[in-house]
Motif scaffolding. Structure first.
Motif, mmCIF file in Angstrom:
data_model
loop_
_atom_site.group_PDB
_atom_site.id
_atom_site.type_symbol
_atom_site.label_atom_id
_atom_site.label_comp_id
_atom_site.label_asym_id
_atom_site.label_seq_id
_atom_site.Cartn_x
_atom_site.Cartn_y
_atom_site.Cartn_z
ATOM 1 N N LEU A 146 -2.994 -29.226 -4.837
ATOM 2 C CA LEU A 146 -4.200 -29.892 -4.350
ATOM 3 C C LEU A 146 -3.848 -31.084 -3.468
ATOM 4 C CD1 LEU A 146 -6.395 -30.073 -7.566
ATOM 5 C CD2 LEU A 146 -6.784 -28.658 -5.544
ATOM 6 N N ALA A 147 -4.769 -31.379 -2.566
ATOM 7 C CA ALA A 147 -4.534 -32.520 -1.683
ATOM 8 C C ALA A 147 -5.785 -33.370 -1.581
ATOM 9 C CB ALA A 147 -4.147 -32.018 -0.293
ATOM 10 N N VAL A 149 -7.771 -34.926 1.149
ATOM 11 C CA VAL A 149 -7.841 -34.550 2.556
ATOM 12 C C VAL A 149 -8.722 -35.540 3.305
ATOM 13 C CG1 VAL A 149 -8.465 -32.687 4.147
ATOM 14 C CG2 VAL A 149 -7.624 -32.134 1.860
ATOM 15 N N LEU A 159 -7.689 -27.736 -0.751
ATOM 16 C CA LEU A 159 -6.420 -27.037 -0.652
ATOM 17 C C LEU A 159 -5.965 -27.094 0.792
ATOM 18 C CD1 LEU A 159 -7.535 -23.898 -2.650
ATOM 19 C CD2 LEU A 159 -6.063 -25.734 -3.486
ATOM 20 N N PRO A 160 -4.649 -27.097 1.039
ATOM 21 C CA PRO A 160 -4.181 -27.131 2.422
ATOM 22 C C PRO A 160 -4.731 -25.948 3.219
ATOM 23 C CG PRO A 160 -2.358 -26.807 0.859
ATOM 24 C CD PRO A 160 -3.559 -27.156 0.065
ATOM 25 N N HIS A 161 -5.181 -26.232 4.408
ATOM 26 C CA HIS A 161 -5.722 -25.243 5.338
ATOM 27 C C HIS A 161 -6.954 -24.536 4.786
ATOM 28 C CE1 HIS A 161 -1.992 -26.162 7.286
ATOM 29 N NE2 HIS A 161 -1.316 -25.698 6.255
ATOM 30 N N ASN A 162 -7.553 -25.130 3.780
ATOM 31 C CA ASN A 162 -8.797 -24.583 3.231
ATOM 32 C C ASN A 162 -8.707 -23.134 2.818
ATOM 33 O OD1 ASN A 162 -10.077 -27.059 3.780
ATOM 34 N ND2 ASN A 162 -10.226 -26.433 5.921
ATOM 35 N N ARG A 163 -7.588 -22.736 2.300
ATOM 36 C CA ARG A 163 -7.539 -21.384 1.750
ATOM 37 C C ARG A 163 -6.682 -21.383 0.486
ATOM 38 N NH1 ARG A 163 -2.684 -20.381 3.224
ATOM 39 N NH2 ARG A 163 -1.890 -20.829 5.297
#
Ligand code: FMN
Ligand code: SF4
Ligand code: SF4
Ligand code: SF4
Ligand code: SF4
Ligand code: FES
Lengths: 251, 163, 615
Positions: A146-147, A149, A159-163
């Motif tokens: 998790l990040a 953002v 989540l990174p890159h939304n996936r």
């Protein structure tokens, strides 16, 4: 060398490097918190654990969870001013997370029956108060899925890159530390779905209750937190097996 | 997908090679260099950066989205930046931005669908004496007025694209 | 160029360079600062080069492209030495005439001289122009004289003399000298620099860092940019002296990515200093070793805050952390770290060179030396001004700045950027020093000074800063992130005529919590623009709320445009209206369709007959 300070006029001793919150809690003095967890790094995000601190001539309202104790400090945890600022920050959070029971209860306790503010414009994860407990827990467990953002009023958890993230093992720890329970988790008999991914569940060999996900077990074995031949028995069954063994010895 | 979305792996390797491996402290500078090479930060570049520095994707993504100077989407051939610093603001910068938004039919921060123009706003470029200021493809245009900006943008969009 | 081994060799090299350019040698300095460049300064420089060549004068005249001279408003600027004559608004077409008539003929071209807008008098010499005459230039003194890409230029004017002096002293004595000078940080908070150095020096560690804060995030300030672009070695020399005093072996310059030219100049200066041995191992044979690394910021105002800057330098999100521990004890990579602003560093060599007593004689009791301001907004002479501490706001705005353009009335001056405040006309006689400004509800800040006239709406100004800050907040604290968003929404309600009598109360209550409970100074000072405008311009807020009126006619929801009978029917407004909502026959009175008008004001701008009213 111990540090001597006063909390609510009570003289207490603390160790250098300790924070006001932990010292107060040890004294049985409770301070409300929303973004604190004793096992995770401090962040100081919710601004709810406010106290008044007098240090020499300096007097300030500050957060107890991340303020280091200092010799001669005088801390007041329950002044009218402290309660007023806690209430205002909860009123802000109440606009962001209207359905979160923890926020609602704390707000009500402080006399905030409703929020005079509008819901924030950017709020992609409803009821999330951006405390980052989930991010910190996930990182602490070595997953780093998790990040936090973006920033400012556009900050969000994601989540990174939304996936769906490869790093996520579906352990659900993020949800278990989440004060607002706003992370979606769905379980069937054999699967768990969280953060857009579905994981196979590992079941207890003895009773069949879910113990963890397959991905979680694989990660734990890979990082040697679990032995390769780890037997998938749940804690409850392990305990009852142990007590049965004990009983067989005694009787 | 646009032509820009395909990135040259050799170039990516070359940029990475300029940065010591396993040193997370270099992340912001590495992202700058990657952006200089690709004009934005393609997903693939971010993933490789994470690997190279020994960071997780989440950490790199969190950093890349924190800073306003990094772009995660392809950018236009021409970049029009309206300065929104205080000095420009009191001299009418908002009107310039509105004019550009109307002319290009995008909002600030967006790129036209044909990838010809990206419209951006910046907080201040430290050229306050020239305000209100617009930067077109790196060139400063001071004491700007909405109609003059319109003409400048018009001239650029009339010209054939370079590709 | 070979490494210089020690102070004596540096002195010899300096002497040799000086011999190459006698003081009476004639020089032309073309300003190539950002402002003048945008007005065509480089083209003027090229034209001079060509013309000097064509006339065979390249050997007699030294041509230099210098850093910012400060008087950006009148650019491109060209200075002639040794006379100190200034030509302003010079165009490439003027150059041939300048060469033949001024350089060869000794004639002064009247039309290129600065003309005082009030008295009409023309001034030939730079130092006679009111804009310059009332300044006290220490840090900026060399900006108009040296080519920032030439280390030799800097050395000829005595550069690195402060370093030589420092290296001959005990490090603790250097700290004591800076303390005695009374230098306070120029980055905003005004913390005593010597004290800061002392704390960092006292921290036990195997490694210490110094950092130059060149993030210059205040939207409306460009002092630091101009100092680095115009005189990068001055900043570097200051860092060297500080590092020696503190015992640091590594330095960083954290510089805004929006300043590519400054980055380039700095990198070049570093390379030059390394080549000469002014950076690296055993500098000037003193045993002191030090090097500097340039890091570009990512575009985040909050990274100007010390702990956020350290996070950014460590490759993380620029989120501040609770202090203590302070960077002086636990900073970059956990080591003691001293952070100073560009201008603070640039002042240090001057203190070493001229002595603490000399420096402390300038300024007021609590604020010593000079401060650079970027004087911008609704003022005649915009540009960079360096003034002694204690000067009044009035002198800066009215004398140096030449007052308000277009005969408009002064309304307020904003200092301290997004953390600062707006002061009204009654406060123009306040002395500009750290403590007086804070007392009046503004602050020194890093040096942005924005002048506002009667056409500026104070509600709109507050809304502007809040919009900036909610976007620039790191997003960590509830009070700052959500608080500023809600505060912005409340002020927007006021600006758009939706506010009720309770709005101001809620706004003030919320502002107090943001101020009292946010983690870093971004949050705790973010409410200053609102609180200071409420303090001095409450009537403007009330006019919006009670009467639904924007006195400065700025807030769109509360104004409307109409066409009066001065309209000649020229159709210009109708042609330019982006909404095409103006109708009217040629030579007949035009009418605006209020329903479709977006209040862009273009019709009012283009109308040559003042026929468009705004109410
Ligand atoms: C939000 C925020 C932004 C800041 N921006 C800057 C800046 O752009 N430049 C600067 O020198 N100091 C800035 N500061 C102040 C620095 O944190 C720090 O106090 C300063 O660099 C110390 O240097 P000085 O003692 O030489 O002033 C900022 C502080 C805050 C809280
Ligand atoms: S479920 Fe996924 S995101 Fe949540 S803590 Fe576990 S690994 Fe991290
Ligand atoms: S999802 Fe839960 S734990 Fe994570 S930031 Fe939001 S409220 Fe906190
Ligand atoms: S006050 Fe604002 S900028 Fe500072 S840490 Fe809190 S949220 Fe971030
Ligand atoms: S203000 Fe703008 S939209 Fe309205 S009539 Fe004038 S030009 Fe047209
Ligand atoms: S518990 Fe201290 S700020 Fe959240």
């Amino acid at each position: 060398m111990s540090i001597r300070l006063w909390i609510d006029d009570r003289e207490v001793l603390a160790e250098p490097g300790e924070r006001i919150l932990e010292v107060a809690q040890r004294q049985g003095i409770s301070i409300p918190t929303l973004c604190h967890h004793p096992a995770l790094p401090v962040l100081g995000a919710c601004r709810v654990c406010l106290v008044e601190v007098q240090q020499g001539k300096r007097r300030e309202i500050t957060t107890a969870c991340n303020t280091l104790v200092q010799e001669g400090m005088r801390v007041a945890t329950d002044t009218a001013e402290v309660r007023g600022h806690r209430a205002m920050n909860l009123e802000l959070l109440r606009a962001r997370a209207p359905e979160a029971p923890a926020v609602r209860e704390l707000a009500t306790q402080l006399g905030v029956a409703r929020s005079r503010f509008r819901p924030p414009a950017q709020n992609p994860l409803p009821n999330c108060i951006l405390c980052e407990l989930c991010v910190r827990a996930c990182a602490h467990l070595g997953h780093h899925a998790l990040a936090a953002v973006g920033r400012g009023d556009k900050k969000r958890i994601g989540l990174p890159h939304n996936r769906p993230a490869e790093a996520c093992v579906g352990c659900g720890s993020c949800l278990s530390v989440c004060p607002t329970r706003c992370i979606l988790l769905k379980e069937t008999a054999t699967t768990r779905t969280i953060w857009g991914q579905t994981f196979e569940l590992v079941r207890c060999k003895s009773c069949g209750a879910p113990v963890m996900t397959e991905a979680q077990r694989a990660h734990a074995i890979r990082t040697k937190q679990l032995p390769e031949d780890h037997d998938d028995t749940c804690e409850l069954c392990k305990q009852s097996a142990a007590s049965q063994r004990l009983a067989s010895v005694v009787w | 997908m646009s032509a820009q979305a395909v990135i040259d792996p050799a170039e990516l390797d070359e940029v990475l090679a300029r940065h010591p491996q396993g040193q997370p402290a270099g992340l912001v500078n590495l992202l700058h260099d990657l952006q200089a090479a690709f004009r934005y930060l393609p997903e693939q570049a971010l993933e490789r950066a994470a690997e190279h520095l020994g960071l997780s994707s989440a950490e790199v993504y969190g950093v890349a989205t924190f800073y306003e100077g990094f772009h995660l989407k392809p950018r236009g051939e021409h970049i029009c930046t309206v300065c929104m610093g205080t000095a420009c603001h009191v001299r009418g910068a908002a009107r310039l931005l509105e004019q550009a938004e109307r002319d290009l039919a995008v909002r600030a921060g967006q790129t036209t669908p044909d990838l010809r123009f990206t419209l951006e706003q910046v907080n201040c470029v430290g050229a306050c004496a020239l305000g209100p200021l617009v930067i077109l493809d790196g060139k400063y245009h001071g004491s700007m007025a909405p109609d003059r900006l319109s003409r400048l943008l018009g001239k650029l969009s009339d010209k054939k694209g370079s590709k | 160029m070979a490494r210089i081994a020690n102070a004596a060799a540096l002195a010899a090299y300096r002497k040799q360079q000086r011999a190459l350019r006698p003081a009476e040698r004639k020089a032309i300095a073309v300003c190539a600062g950002t402002g003048c460049k945008a007005f065509g300064g480089l083209e003027v420089f090229e034209a001079f080069r060509a013309a000097l060549d064509a006339h065979g004068l390249a050997k007699t005249w030294d041509l230099r492209a210098t850093g910012c001279h400060g008087f950006c408003e009148r650019g491109p600027l060209v200075l002639f030495f040794p006379e100190g004559r200034l030509y302003q608004r010079v165009k490439p077409e003027d150059v041939e005439e300048i060469v033949t008539r001024t350089l060869l003929g000794g004639e002064v071209l009247e039309r290129l001289l600065y003309q005082d807008p009030v008295t009409g008098a023309r001034h030939e010499k730079e130092h006679d122009i009111p804009f310059y005459r009332h300044q006290r230039r220490l840090v900026l003194a060399q900006n108009g004289q040296i080519d920032p890409t030439s280390l030799d230029d800097y050395l000829v004017l005595g550069g690195y003399g402060g370093l030589v002096k420092a290296l001959g002293m005990d490090p603790a004595a250097v700290v004591a000298e800076v303390k005695r000078a009374g230098l306070r940080g120029r980055g905003g908070a005004g913390f005593p620099t010597g004290v800061k150095w002392e704390i960092c020096r006292a921290a036990q560690a195997d490694q210490r860092y110094v950092i130059c804060n060149a993030d210059e995030g205040d939207p409306g300030a460009f002092m630091d940019r101009s100092v680095i672009e115009g005189n990068p070695h001055l900043v570097l020399e200051g860092m060297l002296i500080g590092a020696y005093a503190i015992g640091a072996s590594q330095g960083h310059v954290y510089i805004r990515q929006e300043y590519p030219l400054a980055v380039e100049r700095l990198e070049l200066a570093l390379a030059q200093a390394r080549a000469l041995g002014l950076l690296g191992q055993d500098i000037l044979g003193s045993g002191f070793s030090f090097d500097v690394h340039v890091s570009r910021g990512g575009g985040a105002f909050v990274c100007g805050e010390e702990s956020a800057m350290i996070a950014s330098l460590e490759g993380r999100r620029g989120v501040p952390r609770r202090r203590p521990p302070y960077p002086a004890a636990q900073g970059l990579h956990g080591k003691p770290t001293n952070i100073n602003n560009v201008e603070t560093w640039a002042t240090v060599p001057i203190i070493l060179e001229k002595g603490a007593d000399w420096f402390a004689a300038i300024g007021t009791a609590g604020s010593k030396g000079t401060k650079i301001f970027s004087l911008v907004g609704k003022v005649n002479n915009t540009g960079l001004v360096e003034v002694p501490m204690g000067i009044t706001l009035r002198e800066i705005v009215e004398v140096i700045g030449g007052g308000i353009p277009g005969g408009k009335a002064f309304k307020a001056v904003q200092t301290g950027g997004p953390s600062g405040g707006c002061l009204p006309a009654e406060k123009l006689d306040v002395a500009v020093d750290f403590d007086s400004l804070v007392r009046e509800g503004a602050m020194m800040g890093s040096g942005g000074m924005i002048v506002m006239d009667e056409d500026t709406c104070m509600v709109d100004v507050a809304r502007y800063f809040l919009g900036f800050l909610k976007f620039e907040s790191c997003g960590n604290c509830t009070s700052c992130r959500d608080g500023l968003e809600q505060l912005h929404a409340l002020v927007t309600d006021i600006a758009e005529g939706r506010a009720t009598s309770g709005t101001l109360d809620l706004l003030e209550e919320l502002a107090e919590t943001i101020r009292a409970t946010s983690l870093c100074a971004l949050g705790t000072t973010a409410v200053n623009p609102v609180q200071s405008t409420l303090r001095y311009f409450r009537h403007e807020y009330e006019a919006h709320i009670r009467d639904g009126r924007c006195p400065a006619k700025v807030c769109k929801a509360l104004i409307h445009f109409s066409i009066n009978d001065k309209c000649t029917g020229c159709t210009l407004c109708a042609k330019n209206c982006p909404q095409k909502c103006i109708t009217g026959e040629r030579k007949a009175l035009h009418v605006i369709d209020q329903a479709r008008c977006i209040k862009c004001g273009i019709c009012r701008d283009v109308c040559k007959f003042a026929a468009v009213d705004v109410q």
